[in-house]
Design a protein around this motif. Structure first.
Motif, PDB file in Angstrom:
ATOM      1  N   GLU A 159      50.493   8.173  64.474  1.00 23.82           N
ATOM      2  CA  GLU A 159      50.676   9.480  65.116  1.00 23.82           C
ATOM      3  C   GLU A 159      49.546  10.426  64.731  1.00 23.82           C
ATOM      4  O   GLU A 159      49.000  11.144  65.573  1.00 23.82           O
ATOM      5  CB  GLU A 159      52.037  10.078  64.729  1.00 23.82           C
ATOM      6  N   ARG A 160      49.165  10.407  63.441  1.00 21.83           N
ATOM      7  CA  ARG A 160      48.083  11.273  62.967  1.00 21.83           C
ATOM      8  C   ARG A 160      46.766  10.906  63.661  1.00 21.83           C
ATOM      9  O   ARG A 160      46.032  11.769  64.120  1.00 21.83           O
ATOM     10  CB  ARG A 160      47.934  11.132  61.451  1.00 21.83           C
ATOM     11  N   ASP A 175      57.446   3.251  58.292  1.00 20.68           N
ATOM     12  CA  ASP A 175      57.390   4.704  58.465  1.00 20.68           C
ATOM     13  C   ASP A 175      55.982   5.227  58.244  1.00 20.68           C
ATOM     14  O   ASP A 175      55.497   6.078  58.986  1.00 20.68           O
ATOM     15  CB  ASP A 175      58.361   5.403  57.504  1.00 20.68           C
ATOM     16  N   LYS A 176      55.329   4.691  57.204  1.00 20.60           N
ATOM     17  CA  LYS A 176      53.955   5.133  56.900  1.00 20.60           C
ATOM     18  C   LYS A 176      53.000   4.750  58.021  1.00 20.60           C
ATOM     19  O   LYS A 176      52.149   5.551  58.433  1.00 20.60           O
ATOM     20  CB  LYS A 176      53.491   4.534  55.573  1.00 20.60           C
ATOM     21  N   VAL A 177      53.147   3.541  58.548  1.00 21.10           N
ATOM     22  CA  VAL A 177      52.291   3.090  59.638  1.00 21.10           C
ATOM     23  C   VAL A 177      52.504   3.964  60.873  1.00 21.10           C
ATOM     24  O   VAL A 177      51.544   4.377  61.536  1.00 21.10           O
ATOM     25  CB  VAL A 177      52.545   1.598  59.962  1.00 21.10           C
ATOM     26  N   LYS A 222      59.799  -2.604  53.419  1.00 25.31           N
ATOM     27  CA  LYS A 222      59.385  -2.812  54.804  1.00 25.31           C
ATOM     28  C   LYS A 222      59.599  -1.536  55.627  1.00 25.31           C
ATOM     29  O   LYS A 222      58.755  -1.138  56.426  1.00 25.31           O
ATOM     30  CB  LYS A 222      60.207  -3.970  55.392  1.00 25.31           C
ATOM     31  N   THR A 223      60.739  -0.886  55.399  1.00 26.58           N
ATOM     32  CA  THR A 223      61.044   0.356  56.110  1.00 26.58           C
ATOM     33  C   THR A 223      60.053   1.452  55.750  1.00 26.58           C
ATOM     34  O   THR A 223      59.565   2.182  56.617  1.00 26.58           O
ATOM     35  CB  THR A 223      62.480   0.818  55.779  1.00 26.58           C
ATOM     36  N   GLU A 224      59.739   1.551  54.444  1.00 24.73           N
ATOM     37  CA  GLU A 224      58.778   2.569  54.002  1.00 24.73           C
ATOM     38  C   GLU A 224      57.400   2.332  54.612  1.00 24.73           C
ATOM     39  O   GLU A 224      56.736   3.264  55.065  1.00 24.73           O
ATOM     40  CB  GLU A 224      58.686   2.587  52.472  1.00 24.73           C
ATOM     41  N   TYR A 225      56.962   1.069  54.602  1.00 27.77           N
ATOM     42  CA  TYR A 225      55.663   0.746  55.201  1.00 27.77           C
ATOM     43  C   TYR A 225      55.663   1.029  56.703  1.00 27.77           C
ATOM     44  O   TYR A 225      54.683   1.546  57.243  1.00 27.77           O
ATOM     45  CB  TYR A 225      55.288  -0.718  54.943  1.00 27.77           C
TER      46      TYR A 225
END
Length: 199
Positions: free
Chosen positions: A22-23, A15-17, A10-13
């Motif tokens: 931001e991008r 961060d990716k989101v 969940k944390t990784e997702y």
């Protein structure tokens, strides 16, 4: 154990989101700035086109009538060639009568409208002892060149082009971006060569 793995995933997702958001935000901002720059350039081109048409009409140039005007949208009613010729002749006569002062105004066009914005920005930064933000550059240029339409976004986009050409250096402190002109080494002049030879 599965709960811990779920938390890590969940944390990784998350961060990716966040990174993707931001991008996308930065890409949207870049495209908005490009659109604004293009709109400014288009307005300048349309202004130049109108000016050149009036100058051509004032000089009585017949070839100017053959150059098409910029497209504004589709025309639904078709006009006959005879009507088009009559309209062009009448329009040319009106322009000649009305816009002779515009030809004189063209001669008095300010020099700073001719200078590219990249040159103005580089000259301004070269004269500064400290780095400047895009807003500070835009404010200074708007004061020294009041006839130009200068905005923060336009200056930021143009300065980033100078960064890409290695004419300006970019430094980020927190969320603020500062720009500094890169000093180019010039060849020594005759006086410097004489001094170097004497010593």
């Amino acid at each position: 154990m599965p709960t811990q793995e779920n938390t890590i995933l969940k944390t990784e997702y998350a961060d990716k989101v966040r990174a993707d958001l931001e991008r996308i935000r930065s890409e949207q901002e870049r495209i908005r700035e490009e659109i604004e720059t293009l709109q400014v350039q288009l307005a300048a081109l349309e202004s130049d086109h109108a000016l050149l048409e009036s100058m051509s009409a004032a000089l009585g140039d017949e070839t100017a009538a053959a150059v098409p005007a910029p497209r504004r949208g589709r025309k639904t009613a078709a006009t006959t060639p005879a009507k088009k010729t009559a309209k062009k002749t009448a329009a040319a006569a009106r322009k000649t009568a009305e816009k002779k002062p515009a030809a004189k105004a063209a001669v008095q066009k300010p020099v700073d409208m001719v200078a590219p914005l990249t040159d103005l920005i580089h000259q301004h930064l070269s004269g500064q002892s400290e780095p400047r933000t895009a807003r500070e550059i835009a404010t200074a240029l708007a004061e020294t060149h009041p006839t130009r339409n200068i905005s923060d976004n336009l200056v930021r986009t143009t300065t980033e082009r100078l960064v890409a050409r290695s004419r300006v250096e970019r430094a980020k402190q927190g969320s603020t971006v500062y720009y500094t002109a890169i000093k180019t080494e010039t060849a020594p002049g005759p006086a410097e060569e004489t001094t170097a030879a004497a010593s």
